[in-house]
Design an enzyme around this catalytic site. Structure first.
Site, mmCIF file in Angstrom:
data_model
loop_
_atom_site.group_PDB
_atom_site.id
_atom_site.type_symbol
_atom_site.label_atom_id
_atom_site.label_comp_id
_atom_site.label_asym_id
_atom_site.label_seq_id
_atom_site.Cartn_x
_atom_site.Cartn_y
_atom_site.Cartn_z
ATOM 1 N N SER A 135 0.856 -1.183 0.000
ATOM 2 C CA SER A 135 0.000 0.000 0.000
ATOM 3 C C SER A 135 0.892 1.233 0.000
ATOM 4 C CB SER A 135 -0.894 0.004 1.251
ATOM 5 O OG SER A 135 -1.525 1.254 1.430
ATOM 6 N N TYR A 148 -2.401 -0.416 10.458
ATOM 7 C CA TYR A 148 -2.441 -0.687 9.022
ATOM 8 C C TYR A 148 -1.165 -0.219 8.331
ATOM 9 C CZ TYR A 148 -4.155 -1.149 4.269
ATOM 10 O OH TYR A 148 -4.303 -1.528 2.956
#
Length: 243
Positions: A135, A148
């Site tokens: 990501s 995250y």
């Protein structure tokens, strides 16, 4: 250009979103896909829709025994794409212990559980293709991304180490770092998400990169520059701008 015809690819986390869209792309390119996730109901439906051969293997990547059992049921594979992930937006001021632990356990440790089987097999055969889904949030810490962002940063480091250690083998390692993709995970966000993409065009970029080769692909390109350039900022300036 990589040819997928007749190749067997294991997609971990393929029940929806980017994983589902990528399964379609690979099947259309002639690959046999093995679809894994905890629940097989959506995977069975996806397998029935694909133009090529598909196999469904249930697996809970939070459970080492489940991963080992799934690996034993696969048969020989040519590639593995790790797409599994969980996400709950939260600040350190609102730390939710079980959710943060789950993000590490699925997004990072889950990949390690799968790779514990894939890597030795590929190294022994001196062949294989490993693709990890990171990501843009993995470049630096971000507000509201406790758990995250750190798990994706760990995945980035894991991919770099794999690529470096395996550079003298015929095992190819790739990392794909997307920005915001419209899924049930990003539906949790209550802020405007710049350059958000639907799963299908994102999967096309993902697939194109798998076909072309090269270690890392960050997209959308313009949005990714913000994160890539932020890596050169001193911490004090970065904190002032982003937090």
């Amino acid at each position: 250009m990589r040819d997928f015809k007749g190749k067997r690819y294991w997609l971990v986390g393929a029940s929806e979103g980017l994983g589902r869209a990528l399964a379609v792309k690979l099947s259309q390119a002639g690959a046999e896909v093995i679809l894994s996730a905890r629940s097989t109901e959506r995977l069975d439906a996806l397998a029935a829709e694909l133009p090529g051969p598909a196999q469904v293997v249930a697996m809970d990547i939070a459970d080492r025994d489940s991963v080992a059992q799934a690996w034993g049921a696969l048969g020989q594979i040519d590639g593995m794409v790790f797409l599994a992930g969980v996400y709950w937006p939260q600040s350190a001021k609102a730390w939710n212990g079980p959710e943060v632990e789950a993000m590490f356990d699925i997004n990072l440790t889950g990949a390690a559980r799968v790779l514990a089987h894939v890597v030795p097999d590929f190294v022994a055969r001196d062949a294989g293709h490993i693709v990890l889904t990171g990501s843009l949030s993995g470049f630096r810490g971000l507000p509201g991304a406790i758990g995250y962002a750190a798990s994706k940063a760990g995945l980035y480091s894991l991919a770099e180490s794999l690529d470096g250690d395996l550079k003298d083998t015929s095992v190819d390692v790739q990392l794909v770092n997307p920005g915001f993709i419209r899924t049930r995970l990003t539906d949790k966000n209550d802020f405007t998400m710049p350059f958000i993409m639907d799963p299908e065009p994102a999967a096309q970029i993902f697939f194109d990169n798998m076909q072309r080769g090269g270690f890392a692909r960050h997209f959308p390109t313009l949005f990714s520059l913000v994160f890539r350039l932020s890596a050169f900022m001193p911490h004090a300036l970065y904190r002032r701008l982003f937090f």
